[in-house]
Design an enzyme around this catalytic site. Structure first.
Site, mmCIF file in Angstrom:
data_model
loop_
_atom_site.group_PDB
_atom_site.id
_atom_site.type_symbol
_atom_site.label_atom_id
_atom_site.label_comp_id
_atom_site.label_asym_id
_atom_site.label_seq_id
_atom_site.Cartn_x
_atom_site.Cartn_y
_atom_site.Cartn_z
ATOM 1 C CD GLU A 157 37.417 37.166 40.099
ATOM 2 O OE1 GLU A 157 38.280 37.309 40.973
ATOM 3 O OE2 GLU A 157 36.543 36.287 40.177
ATOM 4 C CD GLU A 158 34.436 33.587 40.643
ATOM 5 O OE1 GLU A 158 35.474 33.134 41.135
ATOM 6 O OE2 GLU A 158 33.613 34.245 41.301
ATOM 7 C CG HIS B 103 33.598 38.715 38.474
ATOM 8 N ND1 HIS B 103 32.892 37.531 38.461
ATOM 9 C CD2 HIS B 103 34.074 38.860 39.724
ATOM 10 C CE1 HIS B 103 32.961 36.982 39.676
ATOM 11 N NE2 HIS B 103 33.661 37.762 40.458
ATOM 12 C CG ASP C 212 32.048 35.736 43.673
ATOM 13 O OD1 ASP C 212 32.449 36.662 42.963
ATOM 14 O OD2 ASP C 212 32.742 34.754 43.966
ATOM 15 C CG ASP D 189 34.760 40.083 42.903
ATOM 16 O OD1 ASP D 189 33.731 39.448 43.171
ATOM 17 O OD2 ASP D 189 35.789 39.554 42.439
ATOM 18 C CG HIS E 241 33.524 30.391 44.822
ATOM 19 N ND1 HIS E 241 34.874 30.189 44.723
ATOM 20 C CD2 HIS E 241 33.317 31.659 44.377
ATOM 21 C CE1 HIS E 241 35.458 31.284 44.255
ATOM 22 N NE2 HIS E 241 34.531 32.186 44.044
#
Lengths: 466, 466
Positions: free
Chosen positions: A324-325, A278, A290, A352, A422
């Site tokens: 995606e997130e 993503h 990520d 991912d 994140h």
């Protein structure tokens, strides 16, 4: 080394006559000596940076990856429009713990993605620690109302698969505000989903579910070090106050894109294999693990096939999913359109889980398909790829599952993943070039095998009819 | 999690009745929730630092680890004296490339361990690039005499096992000066043994062999980025000059120690199992990966056995070897004394490949012993330990091989190892706590199995007689 390259180039001219062992040798040689994933990631991370859906950076990433895919000379490169949410963090959050004496201790927090802001002057209230929703329910409205709820359940450290430990705690972040709001809480503070004790707060998506807009409460993550501090201070004084201020905001949806590139199959163009990651990321770091890693590895799969002299029999697509997130709009859109067009996706591979040393794949497929895949495992042994198990494929490809597509997720070593996930330290310098390249090579090898052997039609759990 | 711990503690009271699967569960639970290796490494790296043989830091490390082993309540802790070389780097090295115009470009170098100094004012000479000793011989005295030889053979990037790539280049560093001196070279500059392109020069041991003292020439490593730069500048102007200055010095040998702790076996005290790493390190970084990790993991093996409620039937020793890096005096001394005392070492395990995620072990033993070991491999699968292969055990335990001892080396993921090896970035922040702890747990599990099952005497390739 030049002689070796020439040797491989000559091999590649007759790739169809090569054994699978030899083709895998060529692929791994290519990725480690001629890979492009690290260079692409450098640009994506250091020239663009964090790419939250709806942001200018996300659009720059769409432009950049489209241009790079076009430069590879594929048969087709296009953008697939998709409406995505646009949430903006605003100015840096601020928080402190206030003791009985009025003395304050500043702590590290960040708003959870999708949260509302606090009042412009911030929110100060008593804070109460809970470990799970059951405890919240036991405490009830009487003990919760007007307070900030502090979810402090740590990730379970003795699980070898760290994603399991993540799964065991993620509901605090995703649904913590929604649950606490039911008891009249004023806000929630959630322990960061990090196995390590450090000072980085980790964001991530949350949802208010069916809570009415006027009843929504602000939610933020607190670093693991500060969660420990807060918990120990609460054990001495349960009358502590907590202050936090954030001015994040949800805007109307905006148009964005999945970026797609295709090499059309020479024999079975209607059999489609996709490989993807993503393109969006959270906004705190630069999204290198990520999922910058998954994006550039997927791009390199299609390039490494070409560089290795492999002419796919089936159609190979790289799909860079948007959002995606905090919405999964790109993944859903892709599957919807595929279904509407009656496309036959035989295999989908997602990366991912970070750009760390690859250990193998998890496969979401029928037992019959898994038997086929398991037979390929020995081919990967020289590359220390040993994990071929049934399991989850990935969020972006999951919507294809109902169509019977074989799904697989790359499984890199997961021990360091949640140190960065994140958080503002998900940055380029924490990706190792060789580890990233080995992941790209391993994905390429699996795509090569699916392209060569296909999926036995009777093994497909469900055929797509249009 | 507390209930789980109590559960395990109650299990541990009856550990002998547990299946091997259950015991491994306890061991891995202990290392990931109650490990001490990371805390010990923090002290060793951040409070002591680099521990080159003969240095004050090396002696501090001896004192510290002895004290920590004593605090574990072992049956015996002692120091084994050993004379070690004392080489001192002196002030920071300095080097530049000088072009025809007299313009200079500073480059990053470091003296190789064991090298002599340059003249106090430095050495300036023409520089000539070679890739190997064969090329050196072809060029001969006529082309080499009076020049600095630049060895620039890179580590082969397509090897999955990076130690193989290291092995393919290490002779440039170890014997490069000796070979170049034969042709009258004035000095040597060696490309750092690093798979990555960066600015860190990597030191390491070198030897003059039988070159007479007056014929010895100074040797330094150059960072990979600067090796590339120098090579490309030479391709444009083969009349470049190179300047370097270093004032390192070899002093007379000094006394140091192997640090040894022992839990005496309850049933077969004369069967000895050792687990170890080396306490000395190079001086540029703090030696966290090489081999602080192996030291603290080995210490934790003996502690984790206790914490897991395992009472060894055989004698378990942790041995922290001195002087692996530039002499191997500790390893040799240990084996000599063991032989002199007629001790029966059935198994020796070494960790000296960094504190990264463990992948398995390589075993240096007879086919029969390997069959025994291979049968244990499935026990390790839940912990993603999959590499059980024949291979090298390790430098410090290798002197025990002639006595028929089964040798094994922990094999962590090796992709990042040479980014840090012998360089100033071999530091604590590059070790991940969980990866380190998983290594310690994996070692403990193997020691547990060897303690429980022993080594079939007829399988021992040679019995020690005294």
């Amino acid at each position: 080394m030049k002689y070796l390259l020439l040797f491989f180039l000559s091999l590649s001219l007759t790739i169809n006559a090569q054994s699978d062992e030899d083709v895998l040798k060529i692929i791994y040689y290519q990725t480690l000596t001629n890979g492009k994933s690290y260079q692409w990631l450098d640009y994506l991370s250091n020239q663009i940076g964090g790419r939250l859906s709806g942001s200018v950076n996300a659009e720059l990433a769409v432009e950049y990856t489209k241009k790079e895919l076009e430069a590879l000379g594929l048969d087709k490169v296009w953008l697939q429009p998709v409406m995505v949410p646009k949430w903006v963090r605003g100015t840096k959050e601020y928080a402190y713990i206030e003791g009985a004496s009025g003395r304050t201790t500043t702590v590290n927090i960040c708003a959870l993605g999708g949260s509302i802001a606090t009042n412009p002057t911030g929110l100060k209230a008593n804070i109460i620690e809970v470990m799970n929703f059951e405890q919240l329910e036991e405490l009830g409205k009487e003990k919760i109302e007007g307070k900030i709820v502090f979810y402090n359940r740590p990730m379970q450290p003795d699980l070898i698969h760290t994603f399991e430990a993540y799964g065991g705690c993620a509901n605090q972040r995703y649904a913590g505000a929604r649950e606490a709001a039911k008891y009249g809480a004023a806000g929630v503070i959630v322990r960061s989903l990090n196995l390590r004790l450090d000072d980085f707060p980790h964001t991530g998506s949350m949802s208010y579910g069916d809570i009415a807009p006027q009843d929504r409460i602000p939610a933020a993550a607190i670093s693991t070090n500060d969660a420990e501090l807060l918990s120990s201070m609460l054990s001495l004084d349960n009358n502590l106050k907590f202050f936090f201020r954030q001015n994040c905001k949800q805007f109307p949806d905006v148009e964005s894109y999945n970026v797609i590139g295709e090499m059309t199959g020479s024999e079975f163009p209607n059999d489609i294999i996709i490989v993807g990651g993503h393109l969006d990321s959270w906004d705190l770091g630069d999204g290198s693990h990520d999922d910058g890693a998954g994006v550039v590895q997927s791009m390199d799969v299609i390039r490494l096939l070409k560089e290795s002299g492999i002419k796919p029999k089936r159609t190979i697509r790289v799909v860079l999913f948007m959002n995606e997130e905090n919405g999964l709009r790109g993944g859903r859109k892709y599957a919807e359109e595929a279904r509407a067009k009656g496309e036959n996706h035989i295999f989908a591979l997602e990366s991912d889980s970070g750009g760390f040393t690859p250990r193998g794949f998890s496969f979401d497929c029928s037992d019959n398909n898994f038997t086929q895949v398991k037979a390929w495992e020995p081919l990967f042994k020289p590359y220390l790829i040993h994990y071929f198990e049934k399991g989850y494929g990935g969020a972006d490809i999951n919507p294809l599952k109902v169509d019977g597509t074989v799904l697989a997720g790359l499984r890199p070593d997961s021990q360091r993943y949640f140190d960065h996930h994140h958080a503002s330290n998900d940055t380029f310098e924490h990706v190792n070039k060789r580890e990233l390249e080995l992941g790209a090579g391993t994905m390429t090898a699996l795509v090569y095998l699916f392209d060569k052997y296909g999926v036995n039609p009777i093994m497909k759990t469900k055929e797509v009819k249009n």
